[in-house]
Scaffold this active site. Sequence first.
Site, PDB file in Angstrom:
ATOM      1  N   TYR A 120       3.732  14.701   3.634  1.00 39.03           N
ATOM      2  CA  TYR A 120       2.140  14.922   3.268  1.00 39.03           C
ATOM      3  C   TYR A 120       2.121  16.521   3.520  1.00 39.03           C
ATOM      4  O   TYR A 120       2.233  16.822   4.501  1.00 39.03           O
ATOM      5  CB  TYR A 120       1.418  14.172   4.384  1.00 39.03           C
ATOM      6  CG  TYR A 120       1.321  12.544   4.033  1.00 39.03           C
ATOM      7  CD1 TYR A 120       2.175  11.772   4.483  1.00 39.03           C
ATOM      8  CD2 TYR A 120       0.285  11.993   3.248  1.00 39.03           C
ATOM      9  CE1 TYR A 120       2.070  10.539   4.278  1.00 39.03           C
ATOM     10  CE2 TYR A 120       0.091  10.694   2.898  1.00 39.03           C
ATOM     11  CZ  TYR A 120       1.131   9.884   3.560  1.00 39.03           C
ATOM     12  OH  TYR A 120       1.004   8.375   3.428  1.00 39.03           O
TER      13      TYR A 120
ATOM     14  N   HIS B  91      10.682   2.998   6.956  1.00 40.04           N
ATOM     15  CA  HIS B  91      10.548   4.236   7.191  1.00 40.04           C
ATOM     16  C   HIS B  91      10.024   4.436   8.869  1.00 40.04           C
ATOM     17  O   HIS B  91       9.079   3.531   9.079  1.00 40.04           O
ATOM     18  CB  HIS B  91       9.382   5.143   6.337  1.00 40.04           C
ATOM     19  CG  HIS B  91      10.111   5.393   5.215  1.00 40.04           C
ATOM     20  ND1 HIS B  91       9.716   6.424   4.551  1.00 40.04           N
ATOM     21  CD2 HIS B  91      11.114   5.016   4.191  1.00 40.04           C
ATOM     22  CE1 HIS B  91      10.470   6.576   3.304  1.00 40.04           C
ATOM     23  NE2 HIS B  91      11.235   5.781   3.181  1.00 40.04           N
TER      24      HIS B  91
ATOM     25  N   TYR C 168      -1.629   4.496  11.108  1.00 33.84           N
ATOM     26  CA  TYR C 168      -0.914   4.588   9.945  1.00 33.84           C
ATOM     27  C   TYR C 168       0.199   3.241   9.924  1.00 33.84           C
ATOM     28  O   TYR C 168       0.191   2.543   8.883  1.00 33.84           O
ATOM     29  CB  TYR C 168       0.149   5.626   9.859  1.00 33.84           C
ATOM     30  CG  TYR C 168       0.780   5.858   8.623  1.00 33.84           C
ATOM     31  CD1 TYR C 168      -0.075   6.667   7.797  1.00 33.84           C
ATOM     32  CD2 TYR C 168       1.784   5.458   8.322  1.00 33.84           C
ATOM     33  CE1 TYR C 168       0.631   6.953   6.494  1.00 33.84           C
ATOM     34  CE2 TYR C 168       2.687   5.732   7.193  1.00 33.84           C
ATOM     35  CZ  TYR C 168       1.824   6.393   6.328  1.00 33.84           C
ATOM     36  OH  TYR C 168       2.648   6.817   4.857  1.00 33.84           O
TER      37      TYR C 168
ATOM     38  N   PRO D 198      -6.470   7.029  -1.040  1.00 32.11           N
ATOM     39  CA  PRO D 198      -4.964   6.542  -0.797  1.00 32.11           C
ATOM     40  C   PRO D 198      -4.401   7.544   0.350  1.00 32.11           C
ATOM     41  O   PRO D 198      -3.274   6.888   0.625  1.00 32.11           O
ATOM     42  CB  PRO D 198      -4.397   6.531  -2.059  1.00 32.11           C
ATOM     43  CG  PRO D 198      -5.437   7.468  -2.815  1.00 32.11           C
ATOM     44  CD  PRO D 198      -6.857   7.658  -2.489  1.00 32.11           C
TER      45      PRO D 198
HETATM   46  P1  RFL Z   1      -6.450  -4.975  -7.817  1.00 33.70           P
HETATM   47  O1  RFL Z   1      -5.022  -4.563  -7.641  1.00 33.70           O
HETATM   48  O2  RFL Z   1      -7.337  -3.974  -8.452  1.00 33.70           O
HETATM   49  O3  RFL Z   1      -6.445  -6.449  -8.320  1.00 33.70           O
HETATM   50  C1  RFL Z   1      -7.525  -6.792  -9.262  1.00 33.70           C
HETATM   51  C2  RFL Z   1      -7.355  -7.818 -10.241  1.00 33.70           C
HETATM   52  O4  RFL Z   1      -8.527  -8.329 -10.745  1.00 33.70           O
HETATM   53  C3  RFL Z   1      -8.200  -8.467 -12.033  1.00 33.70           C
HETATM   54  N1  RFL Z   1      -9.714  -8.577 -12.816  1.00 33.70           N
HETATM   55  C4  RFL Z   1     -10.280  -9.513 -13.140  1.00 33.70           C
HETATM   56  N2  RFL Z   1      -9.616 -10.575 -13.293  1.00 33.70           N
HETATM   57  C5  RFL Z   1     -10.466 -11.786 -14.192  1.00 33.70           C
HETATM   58  N3  RFL Z   1     -11.728 -11.293 -14.457  1.00 33.70           N
HETATM   59  C6  RFL Z   1     -12.230 -10.109 -14.478  1.00 33.70           C
HETATM   60  N4  RFL Z   1     -13.654  -9.541 -14.753  1.00 33.70           N
HETATM   61  C7  RFL Z   1     -11.408  -9.001 -13.531  1.00 33.70           C
HETATM   62  N5  RFL Z   1     -11.651  -7.789 -13.470  1.00 33.70           N
HETATM   63  C8  RFL Z   1     -10.568  -7.229 -12.757  1.00 33.70           C
HETATM   64  C9  RFL Z   1      -7.604  -7.095 -12.279  1.00 33.70           C
HETATM   65  O5  RFL Z   1      -6.825  -7.011 -13.751  1.00 33.70           O
HETATM   66  C10 RFL Z   1      -6.597  -6.983 -11.315  1.00 33.70           C
HETATM   67  O6  RFL Z   1      -5.317  -7.629 -11.766  1.00 33.70           O
HETATM   68  O7  RFL Z   1      -7.084  -5.080  -6.399  1.00 33.70           O
HETATM   69  P2  RFL Z   1      -6.553  -5.986  -5.157  1.00 33.70           P
HETATM   70  O8  RFL Z   1      -5.959  -7.324  -5.130  1.00 33.70           O
HETATM   71  O9  RFL Z   1      -8.067  -6.061  -4.240  1.00 33.70           O
HETATM   72  O10 RFL Z   1      -5.598  -5.021  -4.436  1.00 33.70           O
HETATM   73  C11 RFL Z   1      -6.055  -3.531  -3.982  1.00 33.70           C
HETATM   74  C12 RFL Z   1      -5.039  -2.578  -4.279  1.00 33.70           C
HETATM   75  O11 RFL Z   1      -4.483  -2.756  -5.565  1.00 33.70           O
HETATM   76  C13 RFL Z   1      -5.355  -1.166  -3.982  1.00 33.70           C
HETATM   77  O12 RFL Z   1      -5.999  -1.217  -2.705  1.00 33.70           O
HETATM   78  C14 RFL Z   1      -4.117  -0.219  -3.787  1.00 33.70           C
HETATM   79  O13 RFL Z   1      -3.504   0.051  -4.903  1.00 33.70           O
HETATM   80  C15 RFL Z   1      -4.698   1.169  -3.201  1.00 33.70           C
HETATM   81  N6  RFL Z   1      -3.265   2.086  -2.750  1.00 33.70           N
HETATM   82  C16 RFL Z   1      -2.697   1.976  -2.066  1.00 33.70           C
HETATM   83  N7  RFL Z   1      -2.695   1.090  -0.923  1.00 33.70           N
HETATM   84  C17 RFL Z   1      -1.888   0.901  -0.012  1.00 33.70           C
HETATM   85  O14 RFL Z   1      -2.085   0.056   1.033  1.00 33.70           O
HETATM   86  N8  RFL Z   1      -0.864   1.985   0.218  1.00 33.70           N
HETATM   87  C18 RFL Z   1      -0.496   2.969  -0.811  1.00 33.70           C
HETATM   88  O15 RFL Z   1       0.461   3.539  -0.743  1.00 33.70           O
HETATM   89  C19 RFL Z   1      -1.529   3.193  -1.756  1.00 33.70           C
HETATM   90  N9  RFL Z   1      -1.470   4.042  -2.427  1.00 33.70           N
HETATM   91  C20 RFL Z   1      -3.278   3.061  -4.142  1.00 33.70           C
HETATM   92  C21 RFL Z   1      -2.212   3.853  -3.640  1.00 33.70           C
HETATM   93  C22 RFL Z   1      -4.123   3.152  -4.993  1.00 33.70           C
HETATM   94  C23 RFL Z   1      -3.914   4.407  -5.734  1.00 33.70           C
HETATM   95  N10 RFL Z   1      -4.933   4.206  -7.264  1.00 33.70           N
HETATM   96  C24 RFL Z   1      -4.281   4.281  -8.276  1.00 33.70           C
HETATM   97  C25 RFL Z   1      -6.393   4.251  -6.935  1.00 33.70           C
HETATM   98  C26 RFL Z   1      -2.083   5.070  -4.478  1.00 33.70           C
HETATM   99  C27 RFL Z   1      -2.975   5.202  -5.668  1.00 33.70           C
HETATM  100  C28 RFL Z   1      -2.696   6.437  -6.502  1.00 33.70           C
HETATM  101  C1  PHB Z   2       2.827   5.885  -2.813  1.00 34.73           C
HETATM  102  O1  PHB Z   2       3.940   6.012  -2.578  1.00 34.73           O
HETATM  103  O2  PHB Z   2       2.153   5.547  -3.880  1.00 34.73           O
HETATM  104  C2  PHB Z   2       2.013   6.301  -1.633  1.00 34.73           C
HETATM  105  C3  PHB Z   2       2.513   6.607  -0.382  1.00 34.73           C
HETATM  106  C4  PHB Z   2       1.372   6.876   0.488  1.00 34.73           C
HETATM  107  C5  PHB Z   2       0.164   7.135   0.236  1.00 34.73           C
HETATM  108  C6  PHB Z   2      -0.406   6.881  -0.897  1.00 34.73           C
HETATM  109  C7  PHB Z   2       0.588   6.571  -2.186  1.00 34.73           C
HETATM  110  O3  PHB Z   2      -0.543   7.664   1.320  1.00 34.73           O
END
Ligand code: RFL
Ligand code: PHB
Length: 394
Positions: free
Chosen positions: A205, A72, A389, A297
């Site tokens: 957005y 993108h 971004y 996010p």
């Molecule tokens: P994770 O992905 O939470 O992984 C942690 C892992 O640790 C395990 N765990 C354990 N294992 C052993 N013993 C324990 N006691 C444990 N406790 C936990 C868990 O099961 C899991 O497998 O953390 P990590 O690796 O730091 O990664 C972070 C990302 O997952 C997170 O920051 C992103 O998903 C945030 N996020 C976005 N980030 C982006 O860069 N671009 C995006 O577009 C974006 N969109 C989003 C998002 C997060 C969202 N939510 C649901 C909060 C959109 C949403 C809606």
């Molecule tokens: C997504 O596709 O899940 C997404 C994209 C952009 C954002 C957050 C989440 O800023």
Amino acid sequence: MRAQVAIIGAGPAGLLLGELLALAGIETVIVEQKSRAYVESRVRAGVLEQGTVGLFDKLGISARLHAQGLVHNGFQIAVRGQLHRIDLHALTGKSVVVYGQTEVTRDLIAARLAAGRPILFEAADVAIRNLDGPDIGNTRPHLTFMRDGQSQHLDCDFIAGCDGFHGVSRPTIPAALLPTCERVYPFAWLGILAEVAPCSPELIYARHRNGFALASMRSNTRSRYYIQCGPDEKLDDWPDERLWDELRRRLGPEAAAGMTTGPAIEKSIAPLRSFVAEPMQYGRLFLAGDAAHIVPPTGAKGLNLAASDAYYLSEAIARHYRDGSRDALAQYSDTALRRVWKAERFSWWMTGLLHKLYDEQSFEARMQTAELDYLFGSRAARTVLAENYVGLPY
Ligand code: RFL
Ligand code: PHB
């Protein structure tokens, strides 16, 4: 069992760290509490910065990412029914790649297991033992956990706490030595994944008087949408029809005209939070990713920060094994946090710019309108947005 580095958590941070360390010849064991299927199906992030893609290239595991990821060069901001384009490529020379977190974890897990590097899934009661103080001393820590009904012991030189916001690593550090900084926003995001074509080739957005909305995607046939809702609202309050109606309203007529609706494959509500714990190190325990910090996010930064932490930590650990120095390890937290705080600022700013936080007639709401107006009229302002971004340099 023994490993040079024990990694807790098989999310993006832990998996990337494991592969980056392997590239430097360092042995790791990943201990994960959930099953492989659970980890691979957690629908979350979707936007990868060029730096994150670069790490996949460096690891030699980016073939599927380049084949299936969508490049993108810009995104849209919808205000009062009108679309305004942020041309990322023209403003910064860079772009982002839309590639789901489910695919990111799938690729990393497949590469790791194919190389015979262990991930111990379904490990319960993981505990960190023998951390003897805040400094990087000589005492070796270890992990204990239960697996297949048996208690296990993993000796190591270092522990990487990559276990997300609700993991065990951060709470293991004495609270008095780990100041935290937090903002909980008075709203949440309701997300929906549906097997329908995206309403627009680029992300939209939207800032609307009813609240924020986002049109995103996972492929040309799979859409991901979000809307701002109250922090206490329930999924039952949002039957699919109401959700699609509200998305059409908030995203505006152009997006609505292109929108195909369909049943939700996944639907969830996530609260929005900014959080940083510092330092990201205590003794031989190093925190990375959501274990140490959370961003709302809106700026698409969470996964990308997990990737930059994994990069900095892998460099510090590799240097330690190469030349015996503890300096890089001691500096990891400061180095990683400099990038983290800038992404915190950007995510907080994007959130404030686009969400309904105030009464539409309030001074703050008028400031929001003025800021958007300024953004659309100023290439300098758009460049600031765009360079954050696409991701600040490592
Ligand atoms: P994770 O992905 O939470 O992984 C942690 C892992 O640790 C395990 N765990 C354990 N294992 C052993 N013993 C324990 N006691 C444990 N406790 C936990 C868990 O099961 C899991 O497998 O953390 P990590 O690796 O730091 O990664 C972070 C990302 O997952 C997170 O920051 C992103 O998903 C945030 N996020 C976005 N980030 C982006 O860069 N671009 C995006 O577009 C974006 N969109 C989003 C998002 C997060 C969202 N939510 C649901 C909060 C959109 C949403 C809606
Ligand atoms: C997504 O596709 O899940 C997404 C994209 C952009 C954002 C957050 C989440 O800023």
